[in-house]
Write an enzyme that holds these catalytic residues in place. Sequence first.
Site, PDB file in Angstrom:
ATOM      1  CG  HIS A 177      -9.849  10.477   5.223  1.00  0.00           C
ATOM      2  ND1 HIS A 177      -8.934  10.041   6.013  1.00  0.00           N
ATOM      3  CD2 HIS A 177      -9.990   9.833   4.180  1.00  0.00           C
ATOM      4  CE1 HIS A 177      -8.602   8.802   5.589  1.00  0.00           C
ATOM      5  NE2 HIS A 177      -9.308   8.435   4.392  1.00  0.00           N
ATOM      6  CG  ASP A 189      -1.985  -1.140   1.020  1.00  0.00           C
ATOM      7  OD1 ASP A 189      -1.979  -1.882   0.337  1.00  0.00           O
ATOM      8  OD2 ASP A 189      -3.056  -1.090   2.377  1.00  0.00           O
ATOM      9  CG  HIS A 198      -4.402  -3.611  -2.057  1.00  0.00           C
ATOM     10  ND1 HIS A 198      -4.227  -2.377  -1.571  1.00  0.00           N
ATOM     11  CD2 HIS A 198      -5.303  -4.362  -1.323  1.00  0.00           C
ATOM     12  CE1 HIS A 198      -4.970  -2.411  -0.424  1.00  0.00           C
ATOM     13  NE2 HIS A 198      -5.265  -3.309  -0.182  1.00  0.00           N
ATOM     14  N   GLY A 221      -4.908   6.851   1.958  1.00  0.00           N
ATOM     15  CA  GLY A 221      -3.347   6.287   2.106  1.00  0.00           C
ATOM     16  C   GLY A 221      -3.151   5.403   0.711  1.00  0.00           C
ATOM     17  CG  HIS A 222      -4.504   3.077  -1.088  1.00  0.00           C
ATOM     18  ND1 HIS A 222      -3.959   2.091  -0.959  1.00  0.00           N
ATOM     19  CD2 HIS A 222      -5.557   3.124  -0.180  1.00  0.00           C
ATOM     20  CE1 HIS A 222      -4.619   1.056   0.123  1.00  0.00           C
ATOM     21  NE2 HIS A 222      -5.605   2.038   0.656  1.00  0.00           N
ATOM     22  CG  ASP A 224      -2.143   0.392  -3.626  1.00  0.00           C
ATOM     23  OD1 ASP A 224      -3.225  -0.294  -3.754  1.00  0.00           O
ATOM     24  OD2 ASP A 224      -1.931   1.260  -2.662  1.00  0.00           O
TER      25      ASP A 224
END
Length: 276
Positions: free
Chosen positions: A221, A20, A247, A224-225, A52
């Site tokens: 927010h 990730d 993923h 995280g990718h 990812d």
Amino acid sequence: PDSVGLVIRTPVGIVVHSGDFKIDYTPVIGSPTDLNRLAQLGTKPVLLLLSDSTYAELPGYTPSERVVSDTLDHIVAGASGRVIITTFSSLISRIQQVIDVAVKHNRYVFITGRSMEEIVPVAVEEGYLTIPPNVLCRSDELKRLPHNRVVVLTTGSQGEPTSALVRMANRDHSQIQIVPGDTVVMSATPVPGNEALVNKTVDSLFRQGADVIYGKVSQVHVHGHGSQEELKLLFDLVKPKFFMPVHGEYRHLKVHAKLAESLGMAKDNIFVLEDG
């Protein structure tokens, strides 16, 4: 914290697995992505890159975690009552951001929710979280504090039925009852499949008089990718012979495969596979 990619050296060539990832030049915790190390790999014959694909549909770059710090700072500075912030309990960097903003604005932090209560002490003990003395407060202290001196850090960002935030929304939390003047920050994106639960929670909080801030109205927010430009950068740096998107849902893998084609990789050298 501590996420890594893998460089696997085999008798037939080097295999790189991204894990990730996103490319964040100003991370809250840890070091920036080691682009030099990736570029060094590109000088060698890399047989296969597995990368990812979770946000392969999104153009551009994923924003830095620092963006969230600025947003949280603005929200807490302008709030007249309690600020109740929910996020993933495993997202240690976001917890640190909440702590830092609370300290800056002279607020105490109350933590509620089993997983959050369990993870925070371990993260402090292992050196991943830094919390100044006398910032965290107990439930008996919470009752005596003015609302404009409190930040609540809670589980429930995914609308989980037994989570602390959902119990607040259902008027079933033993220590915190939502009142007009509260600001609730949903500092997480709903995981696919959880949207209905999250929406129900947000509606219930609004009905009780809270001001609810979530991703569609403010940048509270960042995911995280890596988005498309980061995926392309990794591909260009590593220069693999073969490519396998991993993923993500099948559609994410297909979009990522087309992205690799657009960078000049032959279609026969791209493998879109499923488990089983």
